[in-house]
Design a protein around this motif. Structure first.
Motif, short mmCIF file in Angstrom:
data_model
loop_
_atom_site.label_atom_id
_atom_site.label_comp_id
_atom_site.label_asym_id
_atom_site.label_seq_id
_atom_site.Cartn_x
_atom_site.Cartn_y
_atom_site.Cartn_z
N GLN A 53 33.16 45.78 24.89
CA GLN A 53 34.13 44.73 24.58
C GLN A 53 33.78 44.06 23.26
O GLN A 53 32.61 43.90 22.90
N GLY A 54 34.82 43.66 22.54
CA GLY A 54 34.62 42.99 21.26
C GLY A 54 35.92 42.40 20.77
O GLY A 54 36.74 41.94 21.56
N GLU A 55 36.12 42.45 19.47
CA GLU A 55 37.34 41.90 18.88
C GLU A 55 37.65 42.56 17.56
O GLU A 55 36.78 43.18 16.93
N VAL A 56 38.92 42.46 17.17
CA VAL A 56 39.33 42.79 15.80
C VAL A 56 39.29 41.49 15.02
O VAL A 56 39.88 40.48 15.44
N LEU A 57 38.59 41.49 13.91
CA LEU A 57 38.43 40.27 13.12
C LEU A 57 39.64 40.05 12.21
O LEU A 57 40.24 41.02 11.72
N PRO A 58 40.00 38.80 11.94
CA PRO A 58 41.11 38.49 11.03
C PRO A 58 40.67 38.61 9.57
O PRO A 58 40.71 37.64 8.80
N VAL A 59 40.25 39.81 9.21
CA VAL A 59 39.72 40.08 7.88
C VAL A 59 40.45 41.29 7.30
O VAL A 59 40.55 42.33 7.96
N ALA A 60 40.96 41.18 6.11
CA ALA A 60 41.69 42.27 5.47
C ALA A 60 40.76 43.46 5.22
O ALA A 60 39.64 43.29 4.73
N THR A 61 41.23 44.66 5.54
CA THR A 61 40.40 45.85 5.39
C THR A 61 40.36 46.35 3.95
O THR A 61 39.42 47.03 3.56
N ARG A 62 41.40 46.07 3.17
CA ARG A 62 41.52 46.53 1.78
C ARG A 62 41.55 48.06 1.72
O ARG A 62 41.06 48.67 0.76
N SER A 63 42.09 48.70 2.76
CA SER A 63 42.08 50.15 2.83
C SER A 63 43.45 50.66 3.28
O SER A 63 44.43 49.91 3.30
N PHE A 64 43.53 51.93 3.66
CA PHE A 64 44.80 52.55 4.02
C PHE A 64 44.77 53.01 5.47
O PHE A 64 43.73 53.06 6.12
N GLY A 65 45.93 53.39 6.00
CA GLY A 65 46.06 53.85 7.37
C GLY A 65 46.29 52.69 8.33
O GLY A 65 46.44 51.53 7.92
N GLY A 66 46.33 52.99 9.61
CA GLY A 66 46.33 51.97 10.64
C GLY A 66 44.89 51.63 10.92
O GLY A 66 44.15 52.43 11.51
N ILE A 67 44.45 50.46 10.52
CA ILE A 67 43.01 50.21 10.41
C ILE A 67 42.69 48.74 10.69
O ILE A 67 43.51 47.86 10.46
N GLY A 68 41.51 48.50 11.21
CA GLY A 68 41.07 47.15 11.45
C GLY A 68 39.57 47.04 11.39
O GLY A 68 38.85 48.04 11.52
N ILE A 69 39.08 45.83 11.17
CA ILE A 69 37.64 45.57 11.19
C ILE A 69 37.27 45.11 12.61
O ILE A 69 37.69 44.05 13.06
N PHE A 70 36.51 45.95 13.30
CA PHE A 70 36.12 45.70 14.68
C PHE A 70 34.71 45.12 14.71
O PHE A 70 33.85 45.50 13.90
#
Length: 494
Positions: free
Chosen positions: A415-432
């Motif tokens: 368990q964790g979270e996706v952070l509200p931080v821009a990835t600055r990358s491409f695709g469907g992507i998130g910072i976990f």
């Protein structure tokens, strides 16, 4: 639209040397507490003392359409009849029991705390799977809460037992990690239908000029909005494909009620179909029909479990790349309680449902496939069709059910979270961010040889997910262990 509707029922049991009224009254208190807070539950009129009572009570719950059963030990309980209930009931069964305190301790003592032990022993002797909560003995209010937690678990169990996985294309050779023995799925009761990519192409062409296409295009346009609909001329092709998959699911369910897909999406697909399937896959996932990339059968099944537990959209992502230190230093350090190694980027080409992405999401083209399949310097053509953008911040559970090379089912949950931080990358992507992800990565994902795909539920469902996996006999369920709790392979001197 592709997950079971659970109808709960409760049967009280009573050992003949205890007052039956004790079980009946305590059962009625649970029903009142549950109905007031959580909703409907069918109460079987018969209190079970013997085997004939058990058969009568089963007739009552079956006639009421109950598909998830709660067996309640209001007192010690009759060992054979109470286990007979689970043996003969078609759906998942839960066992809970009464705590003392609602009467005198002479004639009002039920000893259900003791009865659960013999009940569990008998279930084991008969090899009957059943769900028993972590603390199965409680007051009426506590038991009502346990039943509410049982409902999504039951939904997942019912779903898996009535699931068909439909695949198109062989699992990619260069993505060997998506290959796994399917023996374990048959042991779970899951059916598998494997097809050729040509079967899919023939069906897709047969849907040309389908009169439903304009309505699907309109729905796509409304979902994407003006900023997200960057290739409106592409919508009819994608709508045609969506209808192809939905019709295939309906026409190929056979004896099963629920369907997931595992499709080969490259390298031949985009050129032959004229687009990337990612956005369509995302839309089906939002309808409760996960479509796993790269013929990842276990990924599709994993996603489906999450859909059942949450009643919500899920996704499948690569555990893809580290977070650059400069992004960590600028956006995470001092703002969130995570180290750099607790974070990573989850990515896929564009299969995450739009409802789980930030407002910047849009249909774009697959950069990696464009490099590989289309002329250098050319405008993207058939590599268009991905849904790209940052995944929205919030709680997540990252998990996977897998079969190892010996055909043994295993799983992990973190368990964790996706952070509200821009990835600055491409695709469907998130910072976990997952606590102790670095250690978990090394001593679970790497050490136990899991593939790069992980399913994502957009909520903390580890507790329920663990119980579902345990119910199906998965013995090795790994998790992200906290500091001070060493993994078996972790070097204590490191």
């Amino acid at each position: 639209m592709n997950i079971p509707q659970v109808k709960l029922g409760i049967i009280a049991v009573s050992r003949d040397c205890f007052p039956m009224s004790l079980s009946k009254n305590r059962r009625d208190n649970i029903v009142s507490a549950f109905t007031a807070k959580y909703g409907e539950i069918f109460c079987a009129p018969t209190v079970v003392e013997n085997e004939k009572d058990a058969l009568k009570a089963l007739e009552e719950v079956n006639a009421a359409g109950v598909n998830a059963l709660v067996v309640y030990l209001g007192n010690f309980g009759p060992e054979t009849p109470e286990t007979l209930l689970a043996q003969k009931f078609a759906g998942p069964t839960m066992y809970i029991a009464a705590a003392e305190g609602d009467g005198d301790m002479i004639n009002g003592r039920g000893d259900a705390y003791c009865g659960v032990l013999n009940c569990s022993y008998n279930l084991g002797m008969r090899h009957i799977p059943a769900y028993i909560p972590e603390n199965p003995v409680g007051t009426a209010e506590e038991c009502a809460q346990m039943i509410s937690e049982f409902a999504p678990i039951a939904r997942a169990i019912i779903g898996l037992k009535n699931l068909k996985v439909i695949t198109f294309g062989p699992r990619p050779q260069d993505f060997f990690a998506c290959n796994a023995p399917i023996k374990g799925l048959y042991e779970l009761g899951i059916e598998i239908e494997e097809n050729s990519e040509l079967d899919l192409l023939v069906s897709y062409k047969a849907h040309a000029n389908d009169p439903r296409i304009p309505a699907v295009c309109e729905d796509m346009a409304n979902e994407l909005g003006c900023c997200g609909n960057q290739y409106p001329e592409l919508l009819p092709r994608m709508a045609q494909f969506e209808l192809t998959l939905l019709d295939w699911a309906e026409n190929h369910k056979g004896a099963r009620e629920y369907v997931v897909f595992a499709d080969k999406c490259w390298p031949a697909f985009p050129e032959q179909f004229g687009f990337e399937p990612c956005y369509v896959n995302s839309r089906l996932a939002s309808k409760g029909i996960p479509v796993a990339c790269e013929v990842d059968i276990y990924g599709a099944v994993s996603e489906y479990i999450g859909s059942c537990l949450t009643g919500d959209a899920v996704t499948l992502l690569d555990i893809n790349n580290t977070v650059p230190k400069y992004i960590y230093d600028e956006e995470i350090a001092g703002k969130f309680n995570y180290t750099l190694t607790d974070t990573f980027m989850g990515f896929h080409c564009g299969n995450t449902p739009a409802c789980k992405m930030c407002a910047n999401r849009a249909v774009k083209y697959q950069l990696i496939q464009h490099r590989l399949l289309e002329p250098e310097g050319s405008e993207p053509d058939f590599t268009r069709g991905t849904l790209e953008g940052d995944i929205a911040a919030g709680d997540i559970t990252f998990y996977r059910l897998q079969c190892d090379s010996e055909g043994v089912l295993r799983a992990y949950i973190a368990q964790g979270e996706v952070l509200p931080v821009a990835t600055r990358s491409f695709g469907g992507i998130g910072i976990f961010a997952i606590p102790e992800m670095g250690r978990f990565y090394r001593h679970v994902l790497v050490q136990k040889r899991y593939p790069h795909h992980g399913a994502v539920a957009f909520a903390h469902v580890g507790k329920a997910l663990y119980e579902v996996l345990k119910y199906f006999g998965v013995c090795d369920i790994a998790f992200n262990q906290p500091k001070g709790m060493l993994y078996k392979t972790e070097n204590p001197f490191a």
